[in-house]
Design an enzyme around this catalytic site. Structure first.
Site, PDB file in Angstrom:
ATOM      1  N   HIS A 136       0.780  -1.073   0.021  1.00  0.00           N
ATOM      2  CA  HIS A 136      -0.119  -0.005  -0.018  1.00  0.00           C
ATOM      3  C   HIS A 136       0.878   1.315   0.057  1.00  0.00           C
ATOM      4  O   HIS A 136       0.173   2.321   0.217  1.00  0.00           O
ATOM      5  CB  HIS A 136      -0.899  -0.032   1.129  1.00  0.00           C
ATOM      6  CG  HIS A 136      -2.007  -0.998   1.158  1.00  0.00           C
ATOM      7  ND1 HIS A 136      -2.865  -1.568   2.232  1.00  0.00           N
ATOM      8  CD2 HIS A 136      -2.283  -1.777  -0.024  1.00  0.00           C
ATOM      9  CE1 HIS A 136      -3.777  -2.239   1.691  1.00  0.00           C
ATOM     10  NE2 HIS A 136      -3.553  -2.523   0.537  1.00  0.00           N
ATOM     11  N   CYS A 168       5.467  22.813 -10.024  1.00  0.00           N
ATOM     12  CA  CYS A 168       4.543  23.271 -10.859  1.00  0.00           C
ATOM     13  C   CYS A 168       3.313  23.623 -10.153  1.00  0.00           C
ATOM     14  O   CYS A 168       2.359  24.268 -10.897  1.00  0.00           O
ATOM     15  CB  CYS A 168       4.030  22.099 -11.611  1.00  0.00           C
ATOM     16  SG  CYS A 168       3.238  20.779 -11.125  1.00  0.00           S
TER      17      CYS A 168
HETATM   18  P1  OAD Z   1      -7.236  -3.526  10.405  1.00  0.00           P
HETATM   19  O1  OAD Z   1      -7.195  -2.455  11.188  1.00  0.00           O
HETATM   20  O2  OAD Z   1      -8.175  -3.759   9.434  1.00  0.00           O
HETATM   21  O3  OAD Z   1      -6.738  -4.691  11.078  1.00  0.00           O
HETATM   22  C1  OAD Z   1      -5.690  -4.769  12.211  1.00  0.00           C
HETATM   23  C2  OAD Z   1      -5.870  -5.961  12.855  1.00  0.00           C
HETATM   24  O4  OAD Z   1      -4.749  -6.107  13.875  1.00  0.00           O
HETATM   25  C3  OAD Z   1      -7.237  -6.570  13.710  1.00  0.00           C
HETATM   26  O5  OAD Z   1      -7.819  -7.794  13.068  1.00  0.00           O
HETATM   27  C4  OAD Z   1      -6.847  -6.376  15.146  1.00  0.00           C
HETATM   28  O6  OAD Z   1      -7.263  -7.165  15.809  1.00  0.00           O
HETATM   29  C5  OAD Z   1      -5.377  -6.698  14.937  1.00  0.00           C
HETATM   30  N1  OAD Z   1      -4.495  -6.183  16.326  1.00  0.00           N
HETATM   31  C6  OAD Z   1      -4.746  -5.212  16.971  1.00  0.00           C
HETATM   32  N2  OAD Z   1      -3.933  -4.933  17.991  1.00  0.00           N
HETATM   33  C7  OAD Z   1      -2.769  -5.801  17.868  1.00  0.00           C
HETATM   34  C8  OAD Z   1      -1.565  -6.506  18.223  1.00  0.00           C
HETATM   35  N3  OAD Z   1      -1.102  -5.824  19.364  1.00  0.00           N
HETATM   36  N4  OAD Z   1      -0.971  -7.525  17.739  1.00  0.00           N
HETATM   37  C9  OAD Z   1      -1.401  -8.356  16.642  1.00  0.00           C
HETATM   38  N5  OAD Z   1      -2.564  -7.817  16.096  1.00  0.00           N
HETATM   39  C10 OAD Z   1      -3.569  -6.652  16.673  1.00  0.00           C
HETATM   40  O7  OAD Z   1      -5.528  -3.394   9.655  1.00  0.00           O
HETATM   41  P2  OAD Z   1      -5.145  -3.909   8.275  1.00  0.00           P
HETATM   42  O8  OAD Z   1      -5.703  -5.422   8.367  1.00  0.00           O
HETATM   43  O9  OAD Z   1      -3.847  -3.508   8.115  1.00  0.00           O
HETATM   44  O10 OAD Z   1      -5.827   0.020   3.391  1.00  0.00           O
HETATM   45  O11 OAD Z   1      -5.941  -3.010   7.083  1.00  0.00           O
HETATM   46  C11 OAD Z   1      -5.807  -3.287   5.895  1.00  0.00           C
HETATM   47  C12 OAD Z   1      -6.020  -1.971   5.309  1.00  0.00           C
HETATM   48  O12 OAD Z   1      -7.137  -1.401   5.419  1.00  0.00           O
HETATM   49  C13 OAD Z   1      -5.064  -0.833   5.536  1.00  0.00           C
HETATM   50  O13 OAD Z   1      -3.781  -0.914   4.928  1.00  0.00           O
HETATM   51  C14 OAD Z   1      -5.473   0.343   5.049  1.00  0.00           C
HETATM   52  C15 OAD Z   1      -7.121   0.049   5.444  1.00  0.00           C
HETATM   53  O14 OAD Z   1      -8.057   0.546   5.087  1.00  0.00           O
HETATM   54  C16 OAD Z   1      -5.574   1.217   2.789  1.00  0.00           C
HETATM   55  O15 OAD Z   1      -5.530   2.247   3.076  1.00  0.00           O
HETATM   56  C17 OAD Z   1      -5.569   1.084   1.080  1.00  0.00           C
END
Ligand code: OAD
Length: 265
Positions: A136, A168
């Site tokens: 991303h 620009c």
């Molecule tokens: P999410 O916020 O969707 O998910 C985060 C995950 O991390 C959840 O399942 C939590 O339960 C878990 N979590 C929280 N604390 C934790 C810890 N200390 N250790 C391990 N896990 C933990 O984040 P992503 O899956 O990264 O995209 O989200 C994917 C994408 O959605 C992001 O990159 C962004 C977002 O919208 C774009 O902006 C394109």
């Protein structure tokens, strides 16, 4: 809400560590949960700032951070980009970033440890992960929407609410993927090349696994009969699929595995 401080069950840690020790090529798919212990908010799940809640502008965060809204109302998208950057400002890598980076540096060729991250905070890179695909992008890389101006910034302190190009005068933006935009072609090519070479162990760490390209490596490993591990305090879209779940924070789980492997105490 923060992740449970409970340590992962020792028998599961031993099993995961044995897989790590026996694997030649390891893929670690990471998401916002990996940066949670650096003080960064996640999007959804434990510590999720936008979990089912609309933004101040009355739209979902996915819409505010989308390509169409950026084209129509860039000040709205920039407002949330600035918020996200402010949340990352001053953050440093935590134990999870450090351990993954050390595994990637210590792996002796042809063994390799790859990180496929959705995070735009750049912390895997700061920690020194050698084989890193930031699918991303990275908030700290800026580019002009019109000319070929590019820059790398430590933070957005000096940026105006609607920053423009010093060359620009057109609108600038970070090199991150907005919703409804295509993934960066270089990162996608690198990912496909590595998936074609194959991995013999896949970790999914701190991600809610929303996107097909994030789920796919786990599915591929599963079809090939290769081990898969999820580290996440909450169940996710792939929890029923993986061979082993460590239901705790990324730092606790990776530290426990690393200890069994003989890493830093
Ligand atoms: P999410 O916020 O969707 O998910 C985060 C995950 O991390 C959840 O399942 C939590 O339960 C878990 N979590 C929280 N604390 C934790 C810890 N200390 N250790 C391990 N896990 C933990 O984040 P992503 O899956 O990264 O995209 O989200 C994917 C994408 O959605 C992001 O990159 C962004 C977002 O919208 C774009 O902006 C394109």
């Amino acid at each position: 809400m923060t992740a449970s401080p409970l340590p992962p069950p020792p028998a599961l840690v031993e099993r995961a560590a044995a897989w790590v020790a026996g694997a030649r090529r390891i893929l670690c798919v990471t998401g916002a949960g990996v940066s949670a212990e650096s003080g960064l908010p996640t999007y959804r799940g434990v510590g999720g700032i936008y979990d089912g809640v609309d933004t101040d502008d009355g739209i979902a965060i996915e819409e505010a951070l989308s390509g169409p809204v950026f084209r129509r109302a860039p000040e709205t998208t920039w407002k949330y980009l600035l918020q996200i950057e402010r949340a990352c400002r001053g953050a440093t890598p935590n134990a999870a970033h450090e351990i993954l980076a050390r595994w990637s540096r210590d792996a002796r060729p042809p063994a390799e440890v790859w990180v496929l991250s959705q995070n735009v905070d750049g912390l895997h890179s700061v920690a020194g992960s050698r084989h890193l695909i930031e699918i991303h992008g990275d908030l700290h890389r800026l580019r002009c929407t019109t000319c070929d101006w590019r820059d790398r910034v430590d933070d957005y302190e000096a940026l105006s609410p609607l920053p423009t190009c010093p060359n620009c005068g057109a609108l600038i933006r970070p090199e991150v993927v907005l919703f409804e935009e295509t993934l960066p072609s270089t990162a996608t090519r690198r990912l496909h090349a590595q998936l074609a070479l194959g991995f013999d162990l896949v970790f999914s760490i701190g991600t809610s696994s929303q996107f097909p390209y994030i789920v796919q490596p786990v599915v591929m490993a599963k079809h090939q009969g290769l081990p898969t591990v999820e580290i996440n305090p909450r169940e996710t879209a792939i929890s029923a699929l993986v061979d082993l779940r460590l239901p705790c924070s990324a730092g606790l789980a990776l530290e426990a595995i690393d200890r069994v492997l003989g890493g830093a105490p």
